[in-house]
Design a protein around this motif. Structure first.
Motif, PDB file in Angstrom:
ATOM      1  N   LEU A 101       0.797  -1.230   0.000  1.00  0.00           N
ATOM      2  CA  LEU A 101       0.000   0.000   0.000  1.00  0.00           C
ATOM      3  C   LEU A 101       0.830   1.281   0.000  1.00  0.00           C
ATOM      4  CD1 LEU A 101      -2.753  -1.118   2.522  1.00  0.00           C
ATOM      5  CD2 LEU A 101      -3.038  -0.715   0.069  1.00  0.00           C
ATOM      6  N   THR A 102       2.150   1.153  -0.064  1.00  0.00           N
ATOM      7  CA  THR A 102       3.001   2.337   0.025  1.00  0.00           C
ATOM      8  C   THR A 102       4.113   2.323  -1.014  1.00  0.00           C
ATOM      9  OG1 THR A 102       4.434   1.283   1.679  1.00  0.00           O
ATOM     10  CG2 THR A 102       2.616   2.633   2.519  1.00  0.00           C
ATOM     11  N   PHE A 103       4.606   3.515  -1.290  1.00  0.00           N
ATOM     12  CA  PHE A 103       5.806   3.734  -2.092  1.00  0.00           C
ATOM     13  C   PHE A 103       6.727   4.640  -1.290  1.00  0.00           C
ATOM     14  CE2 PHE A 103       3.814   3.466  -6.595  1.00  0.00           C
ATOM     15  CZ  PHE A 103       4.469   2.285  -6.882  1.00  0.00           C
ATOM     16  N   SER A 104       7.996   4.337  -1.249  1.00  0.00           N
ATOM     17  CA  SER A 104       8.965   5.330  -0.805  1.00  0.00           C
ATOM     18  C   SER A 104       9.170   6.264  -1.993  1.00  0.00           C
ATOM     19  CB  SER A 104      10.291   4.663  -0.425  1.00  0.00           C
ATOM     20  OG  SER A 104      10.957   4.207  -1.597  1.00  0.00           O
ATOM     21  N   PRO A 105       9.742   7.454  -1.791  1.00  0.00           N
ATOM     22  CA  PRO A 105      10.003   8.303  -2.952  1.00  0.00           C
ATOM     23  C   PRO A 105      10.818   7.600  -4.038  1.00  0.00           C
ATOM     24  CG  PRO A 105      10.203   9.599  -0.967  1.00  0.00           C
ATOM     25  CD  PRO A 105      10.040   8.162  -0.533  1.00  0.00           C
ATOM     26  N   MET A 106      11.818   6.831  -3.661  1.00  0.00           N
ATOM     27  CA  MET A 106      12.637   6.133  -4.659  1.00  0.00           C
ATOM     28  C   MET A 106      11.861   5.003  -5.334  1.00  0.00           C
ATOM     29  SD  MET A 106      15.176   8.017  -4.892  1.00  0.00           S
ATOM     30  CE  MET A 106      15.886   7.086  -6.223  1.00  0.00           C
ATOM     31  N   ASP A 107      11.018   4.291  -4.568  1.00  0.00           N
ATOM     32  CA  ASP A 107      10.155   3.270  -5.175  1.00  0.00           C
ATOM     33  C   ASP A 107       9.271   3.907  -6.239  1.00  0.00           C
ATOM     34  OD1 ASP A 107      11.059   1.220  -3.491  1.00  0.00           O
ATOM     35  OD2 ASP A 107       9.383   1.442  -2.091  1.00  0.00           O
ATOM     36  N   TYR A 108       8.704   5.060  -5.903  1.00  0.00           N
ATOM     37  CA  TYR A 108       7.843   5.771  -6.845  1.00  0.00           C
ATOM     38  C   TYR A 108       8.613   6.157  -8.106  1.00  0.00           C
ATOM     39  CZ  TYR A 108       5.120   9.424  -9.045  1.00  0.00           C
ATOM     40  OH  TYR A 108       4.459  10.185  -9.973  1.00  0.00           O
ATOM     41  N   MET A 109       9.788   6.756  -7.939  1.00  0.00           N
ATOM     42  CA  MET A 109      10.586   7.180  -9.090  1.00  0.00           C
ATOM     43  C   MET A 109      10.933   5.991  -9.980  1.00  0.00           C
ATOM     44  SD  MET A 109      10.836  10.468  -8.933  1.00  0.00           S
ATOM     45  CE  MET A 109      12.232  10.985  -9.900  1.00  0.00           C
ATOM     46  N   ASN A 110      11.302   4.872  -9.380  1.00  0.00           N
ATOM     47  CA  ASN A 110      11.627   3.669 -10.156  1.00  0.00           C
ATOM     48  C   ASN A 110      10.393   3.122 -10.879  1.00  0.00           C
ATOM     49  OD1 ASN A 110      14.361   3.677  -9.524  1.00  0.00           O
ATOM     50  ND2 ASN A 110      14.048   2.461  -7.676  1.00  0.00           N
ATOM     51  N   TYR A 111       9.256   3.121 -10.187  1.00  0.00           N
ATOM     52  CA  TYR A 111       8.017   2.633 -10.793  1.00  0.00           C
ATOM     53  C   TYR A 111       7.641   3.482 -12.009  1.00  0.00           C
ATOM     54  CZ  TYR A 111       3.212   0.965 -11.193  1.00  0.00           C
ATOM     55  OH  TYR A 111       2.034   0.427 -11.661  1.00  0.00           O
ATOM     56  N   VAL A 112       7.742   4.791 -11.873  1.00  0.00           N
ATOM     57  CA  VAL A 112       7.409   5.692 -12.973  1.00  0.00           C
ATOM     58  C   VAL A 112       8.336   5.468 -14.162  1.00  0.00           C
ATOM     59  CG1 VAL A 112       7.351   8.132 -13.649  1.00  0.00           C
ATOM     60  CG2 VAL A 112       6.317   7.415 -11.509  1.00  0.00           C
ATOM     61  N   LYS A 113       9.607   5.200 -13.906  1.00  0.00           N
ATOM     62  CA  LYS A 113      10.547   4.917 -15.001  1.00  0.00           C
ATOM     63  C   LYS A 113      10.186   3.620 -15.715  1.00  0.00           C
ATOM     64  CE  LYS A 113      14.615   7.202 -13.148  1.00  0.00           C
ATOM     65  NZ  LYS A 113      15.917   7.019 -12.521  1.00  0.00           N
ATOM     66  N   GLU A 114       9.820   2.602 -14.937  1.00  0.00           N
ATOM     67  CA  GLU A 114       9.519   1.288 -15.509  1.00  0.00           C
ATOM     68  C   GLU A 114       8.118   1.214 -16.115  1.00  0.00           C
ATOM     69  OE1 GLU A 114      10.072  -1.441 -12.283  1.00  0.00           O
ATOM     70  OE2 GLU A 114      12.211  -0.982 -12.105  1.00  0.00           O
TER      71      GLU A 114
END
Length: 118
Positions: free
Chosen positions: A13-26
């Motif tokens: 249910l969560t993203f860290s800022p880096m998780d979010y950035m990586n998800y957006v790239k992928e």
């Protein structure tokens, strides 16, 4: 619920800022970032780059602005703020796929990630 299930649910249910950035790239275009902070304009001077603003107190009335075919990522002020959790709960109850950005805009700013002026 076991401790392992609790942690699995929290991570789901969560993203860290880096998780979010990586998800957006992928997964380009797979999510919508939503700023749910309630605040007068003189307190909200910036938002995360690309986020749309739907304050928590307006979310129920504006929920149709959000697509159901994308992950909705919500954020608020900081770790002490629970507006992101309240928004997540409302959106989950309405059938949306939701994640909360951990640490809110404060964590984002600490990491010097892109913001835009309001």
């Amino acid at each position: 619920m076991t401790k392992i299930e609790y942690l699995e649910n929290h991570l789901d249910l969560t993203f860290s800022p880096m998780d979010y950035m990586n998800y957006v790239k992928e997964q380009d275009g797979a999510c919508v970032l939503v700023d749910v902070r309630n605040a007068p304009p003189h307190l909200k001077k910036e938002k995360i780059q690309g986020a749309i603003e739907i304050p928590l107190h307006e979310l129920r009335d504006r929920i149709d602005e959000l697509p159901k075919d994308k992950v909705i990522v919500v954020y608020c002020w900081d770790t002490w703020c629970n507006m992101g959790k309240k928004a997540s709960l409302l959106l989950l109850q309405e059938g949306y796929d939701v994640k909360e950005l951990l640490g809110g805009i404060a964590a984002w700013n600490i990491m010097k990630l892109p913001v835009e002026a309001l």
